[in-house]
Design an enzyme around this catalytic site. Structure first.
Site, PDB file in Angstrom:
ATOM      1  N   LYS A  63       0.808  -1.235   0.000  1.00  0.00           N
ATOM      2  CA  LYS A  63       0.000   0.000   0.000  1.00  0.00           C
ATOM      3  C   LYS A  63       0.841   1.286   0.000  1.00  0.00           C
ATOM      4  O   LYS A  63       0.452   2.279  -0.596  1.00  0.00           O
ATOM      5  CB  LYS A  63      -0.961  -0.003   1.189  1.00  0.00           C
ATOM      6  CG  LYS A  63      -2.105  -1.008   1.051  1.00  0.00           C
ATOM      7  CD  LYS A  63      -3.078  -0.857   2.212  1.00  0.00           C
ATOM      8  CE  LYS A  63      -4.229  -1.847   2.115  1.00  0.00           C
ATOM      9  NZ  LYS A  63      -5.213  -1.642   3.186  1.00  0.00           N
ATOM     10  N   GLY A  97      -2.117   0.472  13.555  1.00  0.00           N
ATOM     11  CA  GLY A  97      -1.594  -0.005  12.272  1.00  0.00           C
ATOM     12  C   GLY A  97      -2.183   0.794  11.115  1.00  0.00           C
ATOM     13  O   GLY A  97      -2.683   1.912  11.295  1.00  0.00           O
TER      14      GLY A  97
HETATM   15  P1  ATR Z   1      -3.605  -3.268   9.948  1.00  0.00           P
HETATM   16  O1  ATR Z   1      -2.937  -2.686   8.751  1.00  0.00           O
HETATM   17  O2  ATR Z   1      -4.743  -4.196   9.616  1.00  0.00           O
HETATM   18  O3  ATR Z   1      -4.019  -2.227  10.932  1.00  0.00           O
HETATM   19  P2  ATR Z   1      -1.184  -3.967  11.388  1.00  0.00           P
HETATM   20  O4  ATR Z   1      -0.504  -2.775  10.853  1.00  0.00           O
HETATM   21  O5  ATR Z   1      -0.461  -5.277  11.402  1.00  0.00           O
HETATM   22  O6  ATR Z   1      -2.535  -4.257  10.623  1.00  0.00           O
HETATM   23  O7  ATR Z   1      -1.702  -3.653  12.864  1.00  0.00           O
HETATM   24  C1  ATR Z   1      -2.183  -4.613  13.733  1.00  0.00           C
HETATM   25  C2  ATR Z   1      -2.615  -3.963  15.057  1.00  0.00           C
HETATM   26  O8  ATR Z   1      -3.003  -5.010  15.977  1.00  0.00           O
HETATM   27  C3  ATR Z   1      -1.511  -3.179  15.749  1.00  0.00           C
HETATM   28  O9  ATR Z   1      -2.103  -2.103  16.429  1.00  0.00           O
HETATM   29  C4  ATR Z   1      -0.952  -4.217  16.734  1.00  0.00           C
HETATM   30  O10 ATR Z   1      -0.290  -3.675  17.836  1.00  0.00           O
HETATM   31  P3  ATR Z   1       1.329  -3.424  17.775  1.00  0.00           P
HETATM   32  O11 ATR Z   1       1.520  -2.152  17.005  1.00  0.00           O
HETATM   33  O12 ATR Z   1       1.737  -3.318  19.201  1.00  0.00           O
HETATM   34  O13 ATR Z   1       1.916  -4.630  17.083  1.00  0.00           O
HETATM   35  C5  ATR Z   1      -2.234  -4.874  17.169  1.00  0.00           C
HETATM   36  N1  ATR Z   1      -2.022  -6.188  17.787  1.00  0.00           N
HETATM   37  C6  ATR Z   1      -1.696  -7.352  17.171  1.00  0.00           C
HETATM   38  N2  ATR Z   1      -1.585  -8.354  18.083  1.00  0.00           N
HETATM   39  C7  ATR Z   1      -1.847  -7.813  19.301  1.00  0.00           C
HETATM   40  C8  ATR Z   1      -1.889  -8.338  20.650  1.00  0.00           C
HETATM   41  N3  ATR Z   1      -1.643  -9.614  20.913  1.00  0.00           N
HETATM   42  N4  ATR Z   1      -2.200  -7.471  21.655  1.00  0.00           N
HETATM   43  C9  ATR Z   1      -2.453  -6.163  21.390  1.00  0.00           C
HETATM   44  N5  ATR Z   1      -2.430  -5.621  20.143  1.00  0.00           N
HETATM   45  C10 ATR Z   1      -2.128  -6.432  19.119  1.00  0.00           C
END
Ligand code: ATR
Length: 273
Positions: A65, A129
C-alpha cells in the site's frame, strides 16, 4: 472487456474478487477482476506490465500500500495524509491513487447505524496499524472532537498521533478502562478477537447506550467485543461492511457504475469466511 484486479503478496486470502465479481454479475458489466500475486521486488515492473496490458486499475493490499502511493502520479489528499493507497486507477498515462478504507469505515456506520455521527463526542481507537490510520483520518475529518488512541506498542501510537496533531491523545494500553467512560465511538482496529487470536481484555461497563462500538475484525462476525457491547446495550456494527464499502470507489472508477452494498453481497462474502 474492462480489466481490474487486486495485487498483494500473498493474495490467496483476498475476498475482493468475490465482491467485484458479484457486482460485475449484478450490473451485467463486461469486465473481469482477478487476484494478482506480485512480490515486493517485482511490484513496480509488475504494475507497468498490467498497465501496458490494458488494466483499468487495481486494488492494492498488504504489503504494497505504501509503494502504491509512491508510484502514483495523482494521489488524493487523503491517500497522502494516510501515507498509503489501496485503489489505483490508470487513465491516459496517469496513475490516480486513493485510500478508501476510511470511507469504507464511515459508509458502513452510516448504513448500519444511521443515528451515529462522528461529531457527537470523542472516539477511542484501539490499535495503530494501517487500518487505524485511515480510521483516525476519517473520524477527524467527520468532526470527531477528540480521538483517544491506544496501542500495545506505545511508540507506534505516538507516531500516528504526531501526523494528526493535537486532537489525538495517546494513552497507555494498560489504562484503556480509565478512558472509555461515555465516549461516542469505540473502534477496535487490532487483530484481537479474530479467529485464532486472543481476546481483547476491556471493561465496557462505563460506556453508555449511546456509544457505538465497532470492530474491523469480521471473522467471527460477532467478535467477543461486539457481544459484550451488545449485552450492555451499546449500538454495535460489525466489520464486514467496511470491507464491502471500501470496494465501492474502485469499482465505480474502473467500471463506471456506483455499486450498492446489499444484503445478498454480505451473504455471499460470509459464505467464504
Ligand atoms: P492493519 O494494517 O490491519 O491495521 P497492522 O498494521 O499489522 O494491521 O496492525 C495490527 C494492530 O493489531 C496493531 O495495532 C498491533 O499492535 P502493535 O503495534 O503493538 O503490534 C495490534 N495487535 C496485534 N496483536 C496484538 C496483541 N496480541 N495485543 C495487542 N495488540 C495487538
Amino acid at each position: 472487456m474492462i480489466k481490474a484486479g487486486v495485487v498483494g503478496w500473498p493474495i490467496e486470502q483476498s475476498k475482493s474478487p468475490i465482491i467485484h465479481n458479484y457486482w460485475l454479475d449484478k450490473y451485467n458489466i463486461n469486465g473481469s477482476y482477478k487476484k494478482i500475486s506480485l512480490s515486493p521486488e517485482n511490484f513496480k515492473l509488475g504494475i507497468k506490465r498490467l498497465i501496458n496490458d490494458g488494466y483499468a486499475g487495481l486494488n492494492i493490499t498488504v504489503p504494497h500500500k505504501e509503494m502504491a502511493l509512491e508510484i502514483s502520479s495523482n494521489p488524493t489528499e487523503r491517500a497522502k495524509k494516510i501515507g498509503a493507497a489501496n485503489t489505483l486507477i490508470f487513465k491516459k498515462g496517469k496513475i490516480y491513487a486513493d485510500n478508501t478504507d476510511g470511507i469504507g469505515f464511515l459508509s458502513n456506520l452510516t448504513q448500519l447505524a444511521p443515528d451515529w455521527k462522528a461529531d457527537l463526542g470523542p472516539a477511542v481507537i484501539l490499535g495503530a496499524g494501517g487500518a487505524s490510520r485511515s480510521i483516525v483520518y476519517s473520524l477527524l475529518n467527520e468532526g470527531a472532537p477528540k480521538v483517544i488512541l491506544t496501542n500495545r506498542t506505545y511508540e507506534r501510537a505516538k507516531k500516528l498521533a504526531n501526523i494528526f496533531g493535537e486532537k489525538v491523545l495517546v494513552i497507555n494500553w494498560k489504562n484503556i478502562n480509565k478512558h472509555i467512560s461515555g465516549v461516542n465511538t469505540l473502534v477496535n482496529t487490532t487483530t484481537l478477537g479474530m479467529v485464532g487470536s486472543s481476546n481483547l481484555e476491556i471493561d465496557l461497563s462505563t460506556l453508555s447506550s449511546n456509544t457505538l462500538v465497532t470492530d474491523i475484525v469480521y471473522n467471527p462476525l460477532k467478535t467477543p467485543l461486539l457481544e459484550d457491547a451488545n449485552r450492555i446495550g451499546c449500538k454495535t456494527v460489525d466489520g464486514l461492511g467496511m470491507l464491502l464499502h471500501q470496494a465501492v470507489p474502485g469499482f465505480k472508477g474502473w467500471f463506471g457504475v456506483e455499486p450498492k452494498v446489499d444484503s445478498a453481497l454480505r451473504d455471499r462474502v460470509l459464505l467464504e469466511l
